[in-house]
Design a protein around this motif. Structure first.
Motif, PDB file in Angstrom:
ATOM      1  N   ASN A  38       0.719  -1.157  -0.193  1.00 38.65           N
ATOM      2  CA  ASN A  38      -0.199   0.307  -0.314  1.00 38.65           C
ATOM      3  C   ASN A  38       1.135   0.749   0.209  1.00 38.65           C
ATOM      4  O   ASN A  38       0.454   2.075   0.217  1.00 38.65           O
ATOM      5  CB  ASN A  38      -1.197  -0.167   1.096  1.00 38.65           C
ATOM      6  N   HIS A  39       2.427   1.115  -0.163  1.00 41.09           N
ATOM      7  CA  HIS A  39       3.439   2.544  -0.132  1.00 41.09           C
ATOM      8  C   HIS A  39       2.972   2.479  -1.484  1.00 41.09           C
ATOM      9  O   HIS A  39       3.174   1.988  -2.537  1.00 41.09           O
ATOM     10  CB  HIS A  39       4.711   2.369   0.497  1.00 41.09           C
ATOM     11  N   ASP A  40       3.458   4.032  -2.052  1.00 42.13           N
ATOM     12  CA  ASP A  40       3.768   4.212  -3.494  1.00 42.13           C
ATOM     13  C   ASP A  40       4.723   3.790  -3.711  1.00 42.13           C
ATOM     14  O   ASP A  40       5.844   2.991  -3.696  1.00 42.13           O
ATOM     15  CB  ASP A  40       3.791   5.265  -3.740  1.00 42.13           C
ATOM     16  N   LYS A  95       4.357   9.058  -9.430  1.00 48.43           N
ATOM     17  CA  LYS A  95       3.523   8.000  -8.433  1.00 48.43           C
ATOM     18  C   LYS A  95       2.513   7.628  -9.719  1.00 48.43           C
ATOM     19  O   LYS A  95       2.933   7.747 -10.126  1.00 48.43           O
ATOM     20  CB  LYS A  95       3.009   8.605  -8.074  1.00 48.43           C
ATOM     21  N   GLY A 129      -0.191   2.307  -6.172  1.00 48.76           N
ATOM     22  CA  GLY A 129      -0.009   1.449  -4.479  1.00 48.76           C
ATOM     23  C   GLY A 129       1.097  -0.058  -4.428  1.00 48.76           C
ATOM     24  O   GLY A 129       0.163  -0.355  -5.525  1.00 48.76           O
TER      25      GLY A 129
END
Length: 118
Positions: free
Chosen positions: A12-14, A22, A25
């Motif tokens: 769930n981090h970029d 970006k 996720g």
């Protein structure tokens, strides 16, 4: 080398490209079935109502505070073969993912899959 245990902490981090843009996720990690080392990640992209998972290699990924930087531009990653957010990568579609990134694809001697989700 990024270990499976380390990369799982970054779900769930970029995921960002070389320029820091970006991509999406980090959703899951896929390991190489012959070495059990992280090989690919799925990245959740798209609009909130219409998301999909695209694959990106982790061989040269760099983990930072709150992000995973991959050595591919955002456009290349987003054009990779994708699956639905509730789907599984079919064995016959693995080769297309590897070829998208110009990587050699070699299934197991008995036709085993190259990637396994962890």
């Amino acid at each position: 080398m990024i270990r499976s245990a380390d990369i799982r902490e970054w779900r769930n981090h970029d995921v960002v490209d070389l320029k820091g843009r970006k991509i999406g996720g980090l959703e899951a990690v896929y390991v190489d079935t012959t070495t059990d080392e992280p090989a690919m990640a799925t990245v959740r992209t798209g609009l909130p109502t219409r998301q999909r998972l695209v694959f990106v290699p982790l061989d040269e990924a760099i983990v930072g505070p709150g992000y995973v930087r991959v050595p591919y531009d955002k456009g290349t990653v987003r054009k990779c073969p994708s699956i639905g957010t509730d789907d599984v990568l079919a064995a016959e579609e693995e080769e297309a993912v590897f070829h998208h990134y110009g990587m050699a694809y070699q299934p197991g001697a008995g036709g085993e899959r190259k990637l396994a989700r962890r």
